[in-house]
Design an enzyme around this catalytic site. Structure first.
Site, PDB file in Angstrom:
ATOM      1  N   LYS A 142       0.852  -1.114  -0.156  1.00 37.24           N
ATOM      2  CA  LYS A 142      -0.057  -0.051   0.027  1.00 37.24           C
ATOM      3  C   LYS A 142       0.904   1.280  -0.029  1.00 37.24           C
ATOM      4  CE  LYS A 142      -3.833  -1.740   2.888  1.00 37.24           C
ATOM      5  NZ  LYS A 142      -5.084  -1.685   1.881  1.00 37.24           N
ATOM      6  N   ARG A 174     -10.137 -11.614   2.365  1.00 43.84           N
ATOM      7  CA  ARG A 174     -11.073 -12.618   1.836  1.00 43.84           C
ATOM      8  C   ARG A 174     -10.497 -14.156   1.895  1.00 43.84           C
ATOM      9  NH1 ARG A 174     -11.521  -9.622  -3.635  1.00 43.84           N
ATOM     10  NH2 ARG A 174     -11.050  -7.891  -2.088  1.00 43.84           N
TER      11      ARG A 174
HETATM   12  N1  BES Z   1      -8.157  -3.865   4.520  1.00 41.17           N
HETATM   13  C1  BES Z   1      -7.914  -3.345   3.164  1.00 41.17           C
HETATM   14  C2  BES Z   1      -9.450  -2.716   3.070  1.00 41.17           C
HETATM   15  C3  BES Z   1      -9.492  -1.253   3.697  1.00 41.17           C
HETATM   16  C4  BES Z   1      -9.328  -0.178   2.902  1.00 41.17           C
HETATM   17  C5  BES Z   1      -9.913  -1.248   4.845  1.00 41.17           C
HETATM   18  C6  BES Z   1      -9.560   1.192   3.503  1.00 41.17           C
HETATM   19  C7  BES Z   1     -10.146   0.045   5.669  1.00 41.17           C
HETATM   20  C8  BES Z   1      -9.980   1.152   4.752  1.00 41.17           C
HETATM   21  C9  BES Z   1      -8.152  -4.744   2.416  1.00 41.17           C
HETATM   22  O1  BES Z   1      -7.071  -5.710   2.678  1.00 41.17           O
HETATM   23  C10 BES Z   1      -7.581  -4.131   1.011  1.00 41.17           C
HETATM   24  O2  BES Z   1      -6.631  -3.758   0.741  1.00 41.17           O
HETATM   25  N2  BES Z   1      -8.672  -4.283   0.090  1.00 41.17           N
HETATM   26  C11 BES Z   1      -8.028  -4.074  -1.284  1.00 41.17           C
HETATM   27  C12 BES Z   1      -8.485  -5.194  -2.209  1.00 41.17           C
HETATM   28  C13 BES Z   1      -8.187  -4.854  -3.616  1.00 41.17           C
HETATM   29  C14 BES Z   1      -6.902  -5.155  -3.888  1.00 41.17           C
HETATM   30  C15 BES Z   1      -9.017  -5.946  -4.376  1.00 41.17           C
HETATM   31  C16 BES Z   1      -8.773  -2.593  -1.554  1.00 41.17           C
HETATM   32  O3  BES Z   1      -9.980  -2.505  -1.035  1.00 41.17           O
HETATM   33  O4  BES Z   1      -8.208  -1.734  -2.279  1.00 41.17           O
HETATM   34 ZN    ZN Z   2      -5.493  -5.599   2.182  1.00 42.67          ZN
END
Ligand code: BES
Ligand code: ZN
Ligand code: ZN
Length: 511
Positions: A292, A366
């Site tokens: 990230k 997931r």
């Molecule tokens: N933990 C994150 C989701 C999240 C984003 C929680 C912002 C709280 C605030 C999750 O693991 C994630 O990174 N999801 C990705 C999925 C994508 C790569 C398909 C996302 O939402 O960008």
């Molecule tokens: Zn994530």
């Protein structure tokens, strides 16, 4: 916080503070005069002086507070008029906000004037025919506890503007009116359990990620089990491997901290059902090799909010003893880009046998939920509710106002309904079959991430659905509501503990 409750007439009670709710554009002076015993308690001269202030300064719009000092009135020090908004809009949720606003206000008063030796003694006048007295009381007490949350373990200097911690250890509440003491006592017990446990969830989230590791989360589960009389099982990596949880172990590969599978069980006598509560416990989400950017990573300690909500819900369940059994399963690990980390392109074998191509290591939630759900089903749950900070897309869609919910219609409806009673909002998102096409993999049974920017929350829901084996299922995406940048009503800044109350209320509503 301990709350004790007395009932009786205003004249006999020894409260230091009286709280009198006033509806919008209601004649506050008339209410003051009419409330049985209030005129006697305050004295004629005081009442006359107050009438002028009330008439001039108070409209009753929601949240307005007028604190009037009381002189020569025995124990009584202050009368607080609280604006309730329109009477036709009244609900228990208003009373929860009243409690929270009062707690915040009391927190800023010098300790001497608000309470002695951490004891707050307060008399509540419950008004409004639309909400039963026991529901109003329950909501106020819950609000008081939620509104008094603070987390200052890591501060070396105390904030002088706040009440010293812990906030009132004891609250002596009194209420007047024709009320069943037993019902009111039950209401207080429920509110204390719900409020205290939600605050526990908030604390778990507030801890820094280097403290709140998977093993620490497991320790916290053990504490809850001991306190609330639940069965606890903690699985370490060796046992997780034996169970065949390739998806959970895959995510854990890049981390130094060991993963844990944490289960808590509440057994209700003669229950034919076992509700499965499944929580995402990513104690820090760096994204893994699909790293990230710094800004998105800043608060990723809150990626275990689903787990925190589940643990808190189990504490409530252990204390309030619903009629159905519950199995909680939390999969806990960090998501880190260590030298053994998952590569984008790796294929994992999940516990139920399905293979998953990991095209994005940041879609880790997931993966761990898949194995946790499979485990719960193998253990015999008859329905599944999972809760997870799963997608950024749900924050885009619903902001920090409502959680996304999807799954089997009747279970979704029931959870939404339970949420309403707790002041927690949910909004349903669709699970159209077409979303599955986005998860098709060329080399495995499915891949973990669909196309960026296309129905991210539904796509994640669709992935999880693959592991629910047609059981009644609801998926709660709490990525937005689990963290707030500023406080509002009963909600605090930081980790909110969202879901703990809804989940336990749902369980308590079942027979
Ligand atoms: N933990 C994150 C989701 C999240 C984003 C929680 C912002 C709280 C605030 C999750 O693991 C994630 O990174 N999801 C990705 C999925 C994508 C790569 C398909 C996302 O939402 O960008
Ligand atoms: Zn994530
Ligand atoms: Zn995550």
């Amino acid at each position: 916080m301990k709350v004790s409750l007395e009932t009786g007439s205003l004249a006999e009670l020894k409260a230091e503070i009286i709280v009198l709710p006033i509806f919008f554009q209601e004649d506050a002076v008339k209410v003051l005069t009419k409330e049985p015993g209030l005129d006697k308690k305050l004295g004629k001269a005081m009442l006359a002086a107050m009438k002028t202030m009330v008439a001039e300064e108070f409209s009753g719009k929601f949240g307005q507070q007028l604190w009037l000092p009381c002189y020569e009135t025995g124990n009584l020090k202050k009368l607080c008029l609280f604006g309730m908004g329109k009477e036709s809009d009244l609900s228990a949720n208003c009373y929860r906000k009243v409690g929270a606003h009062l707690a915040r206000k009391l927190g800023t008063l010098p300790a001497k004037t608000a309470a002695k030796k951490n004891l707050l003694s307060m008399h509540l006048i419950l008004r409004g025919a639309k909400v039963g007295n026991e529901f109003a009381l329950e909501a106020v007490v819950e609000g008081l506890i939620l509104g008094s949350f603070s987390f200052s373990r890591y501060k070396t200097q105390k904030d002088e503007s706040k009440h010293p911690e812990p906030f009132y250890k004891r609250v002596a509440l009194s209420v007047s009116g024709d009320l069943s003491k037993h019902k009111l006592d039950q209401a207080v017990k429920k509110a204390v359990s719900m409020g205290t446990s939600t605050n526990l969830a908030r604390e778990l989230v507030a801890e820094p990620p280097s403290e709140m590791t998977p093993s620490r989360l497991a320790q916290e589960a053990k504490k809850i089990a001991a306190k609330a009389d639940l069965e606890v099982k903690i699985m370490t990596p060796g046992q997780i491997e034996k169970l065949g949880m390739g998806a959970l172990l895959g995510v854990a590969r890049g981390a130094k901290e060991e993963a844990r599978l944490i289960t808590l069980k509440y057994t209700a006598p003669r229950s034919k059902r076992t509700i499965g509560l499944i929580g995402k416990g990513i104690t820090f989400d760096s994204g893994g090799l699909s790293l990230k950017p710094a800004q998105s990573m800043e608060h990723m300690k809150y990626d275990m909010s689903g787990a925190a909500a589940c643990l808190a819900a189990m504490q409530i369940i252990g204390e309030l003893k619903p009629k159905v059994s519950v199995l909680m399963v939390v999969a806990a690990t960090e998501n880190m880009p260590g030298d053994n980390a998952l590569h984008p392109g790796d294929v994992l074998k999940s516990m139920n046998g399905k293979t998953i191509e990991v095209n994005n290591t940041d879609a880790e939630g997931r993966l761990i939920l898949a194995d946790a759900i499979t485990y719960a089903i193998k253990e015999g749950v008859t329905e599944v509710i999972d809760i997870a900070t799963l997608t950024g897309a749900v924050v885009t869609a619903l902001g920090r106002v409502a959680a996304g919910i999807m799954g089997s219609q009747s279970l979704v409806d029931a959870v939404i309904e339970s949420g309403k009673g707790c002041g927690e909002k949910f909004w349903q998102l669709p699970l159209f079959d077409e979303y599955k096409e986005g998860l098709r993999s060329d080399i495995a049974d499915l891949k973990n991430a669909g196309s960026r920017g296309e129905a991210g929350s539904s796509s994640a829901g669709m992935f999880i659905k693959e592991f629910t084996e047609n059981l009644p299922w609801a998926h709660l995406d709490v990525a937005g509501v689990s963290w707030l940048e500023r406080e509002k009503d009963e909600w605090n800044k930081g980790g909110t503990g969202f879901g703990a109350r809804t989940l336990s209320s749902y369980v308590l509503s079942q027979s």
